[in-house]
Motif scaffolding. Structure first.
Motif, PDB file in Angstrom:
ATOM      1  N   GLU A   6       0.832  -1.199   0.000  1.00 23.13           N
ATOM      2  CA  GLU A   6       0.000   0.000   0.000  1.00 23.13           C
ATOM      3  C   GLU A   6       0.873   1.258   0.000  1.00 23.13           C
ATOM      4  O   GLU A   6       1.969   1.259   0.579  1.00 23.13           O
ATOM      5  CB  GLU A   6      -0.918   0.017   1.227  1.00 23.13           C
ATOM      6  N   CYS A  22      -2.596   0.211  -4.064  1.00 20.76           N
ATOM      7  CA  CYS A  22      -2.162  -1.070  -3.509  1.00 20.76           C
ATOM      8  C   CYS A  22      -1.769  -1.966  -4.674  1.00 20.76           C
ATOM      9  O   CYS A  22      -2.622  -2.344  -5.488  1.00 20.76           O
ATOM     10  CB  CYS A  22      -3.275  -1.713  -2.699  1.00 20.76           C
ATOM     11  N   MET A  34     -11.848  -7.430  -4.057  1.00 15.73           N
ATOM     12  CA  MET A  34     -10.856  -6.763  -3.212  1.00 15.73           C
ATOM     13  C   MET A  34     -11.519  -5.702  -2.343  1.00 15.73           C
ATOM     14  O   MET A  34     -12.616  -5.210  -2.641  1.00 15.73           O
ATOM     15  CB  MET A  34      -9.781  -6.097  -4.068  1.00 15.73           C
ATOM     16  N   TRP A  36     -10.675  -2.328   0.680  1.00 14.71           N
ATOM     17  CA  TRP A  36      -9.842  -1.462   1.512  1.00 14.71           C
ATOM     18  C   TRP A  36     -10.372  -1.537   2.942  1.00 14.71           C
ATOM     19  O   TRP A  36     -11.590  -1.492   3.155  1.00 14.71           O
ATOM     20  CB  TRP A  36      -9.868  -0.014   1.020  1.00 14.71           C
ATOM     21  N   THR A  50     -15.387  -2.088  -1.086  1.00 16.25           N
ATOM     22  CA  THR A  50     -15.077  -3.318  -1.808  1.00 16.25           C
ATOM     23  C   THR A  50     -15.369  -3.152  -3.299  1.00 16.25           C
ATOM     24  O   THR A  50     -16.188  -2.312  -3.701  1.00 16.25           O
ATOM     25  CB  THR A  50     -15.911  -4.501  -1.290  1.00 16.25           C
ATOM     26  N   ILE A  69     -13.614   3.453  -4.804  1.00 15.61           N
ATOM     27  CA  ILE A  69     -12.685   2.345  -4.998  1.00 15.61           C
ATOM     28  C   ILE A  69     -12.654   1.993  -6.480  1.00 15.61           C
ATOM     29  O   ILE A  69     -13.689   2.040  -7.169  1.00 15.61           O
ATOM     30  CB  ILE A  69     -13.085   1.125  -4.139  1.00 15.61           C
ATOM     31  N   ARG A  71     -10.010  -0.306  -9.649  1.00 17.16           N
ATOM     32  CA  ARG A  71      -8.912  -1.247  -9.861  1.00 17.16           C
ATOM     33  C   ARG A  71      -8.440  -1.178 -11.299  1.00 17.16           C
ATOM     34  O   ARG A  71      -9.213  -0.869 -12.207  1.00 17.16           O
ATOM     35  CB  ARG A  71      -9.356  -2.668  -9.507  1.00 17.16           C
ATOM     36  N   LEU A  78      -4.983  -1.788  -6.942  1.00 18.29           N
ATOM     37  CA  LEU A  78      -6.248  -1.357  -6.354  1.00 18.29           C
ATOM     38  C   LEU A  78      -6.073   0.085  -5.892  1.00 18.29           C
ATOM     39  O   LEU A  78      -5.008   0.447  -5.386  1.00 18.29           O
ATOM     40  CB  LEU A  78      -6.596  -2.252  -5.159  1.00 18.29           C
ATOM     41  N   TYR A  93      -4.490   2.391   6.534  1.00 16.61           N
ATOM     42  CA  TYR A  93      -5.324   1.773   5.512  1.00 16.61           C
ATOM     43  C   TYR A  93      -4.596   0.577   4.891  1.00 16.61           C
ATOM     44  O   TYR A  93      -3.406   0.665   4.551  1.00 16.61           O
ATOM     45  CB  TYR A  93      -5.674   2.799   4.431  1.00 16.61           C
ATOM     46  N   CYS A  95      -5.130  -2.937   2.111  1.00 19.74           N
ATOM     47  CA  CYS A  95      -5.938  -3.620   1.106  1.00 19.74           C
ATOM     48  C   CYS A  95      -5.836  -5.123   1.343  1.00 19.74           C
ATOM     49  O   CYS A  95      -4.852  -5.621   1.900  1.00 19.74           O
ATOM     50  CB  CYS A  95      -5.504  -3.264  -0.312  1.00 19.74           C
ATOM     51  N   ASN A  96      -6.861  -5.837   0.919  1.00 18.86           N
ATOM     52  CA  ASN A  96      -6.884  -7.284   1.006  1.00 18.86           C
ATOM     53  C   ASN A  96      -8.081  -7.769   0.206  1.00 18.86           C
ATOM     54  O   ASN A  96      -8.825  -6.963  -0.368  1.00 18.86           O
ATOM     55  CB  ASN A  96      -6.982  -7.759   2.464  1.00 18.86           C
TER      56      ASN A  96
END
Length: 119
Positions: A6, A22, A34, A36, A50, A69, A71, A78, A93, A95-96
């Motif tokens: 990130e 990210c 994905m 945040w 998301t 958000i 991508r 992201l 913050y 991401c995942n």
């Protein structure tokens, strides 16, 4: 090995904007939903936004209308555009995947990026 990096956090005044990035090192990034997340010391990590593989988005009520958000699957990246920032947005913050640690992302988190909103 999956990695999440990130960046983009900073100190910003209330009402300001930031864009977080990210970079995700994983094969076929495009198939993953994905998200945040953000975390304040001493509190649990909360979901902020998301985005699915089909580009459907969802937001926490606290950030609706202010955060976006997105991508770029070609860049395995992201993004989180944050506008009209408030002091309560101050957090680290991350991401995942959504849900977090899905599949190959199990046990994997990045270092996060610090966002501080203060005058």
């Amino acid at each position: 090995q999956v990695q999440l990096v990130e960046s983009g956090g900073d100190l910003v005044q209330p009402g300001g904007s930031l864009k977080l990035s990210c970079v995700v090192s994983v094969r076929i990034f495009s198939i993953y939903s994905m998200g945040w997340y953000r975390q304040v010391p001493g509190k649990q990590r909360d979901l902020v936004a998301t985005i699915t593989s089909g580009l459907s988005t969802n937001y926490a009520d606290s950030v609706k209308g202010r955060f976006t958000i997105s991508r770029d699957n070609a860049k395995n990246t992201l993004y989180l555009q944050m506008n009209n920032l408030k002091p309560e947005d101050t957090a680290v913050y991350y991401c995942n995947t959504d849900p977090p640690e899905f599949g190959r992302f199990s046990g994997v988190w990045g270092q996060g990026t610090q966002v501080t909103v203060s005058s």
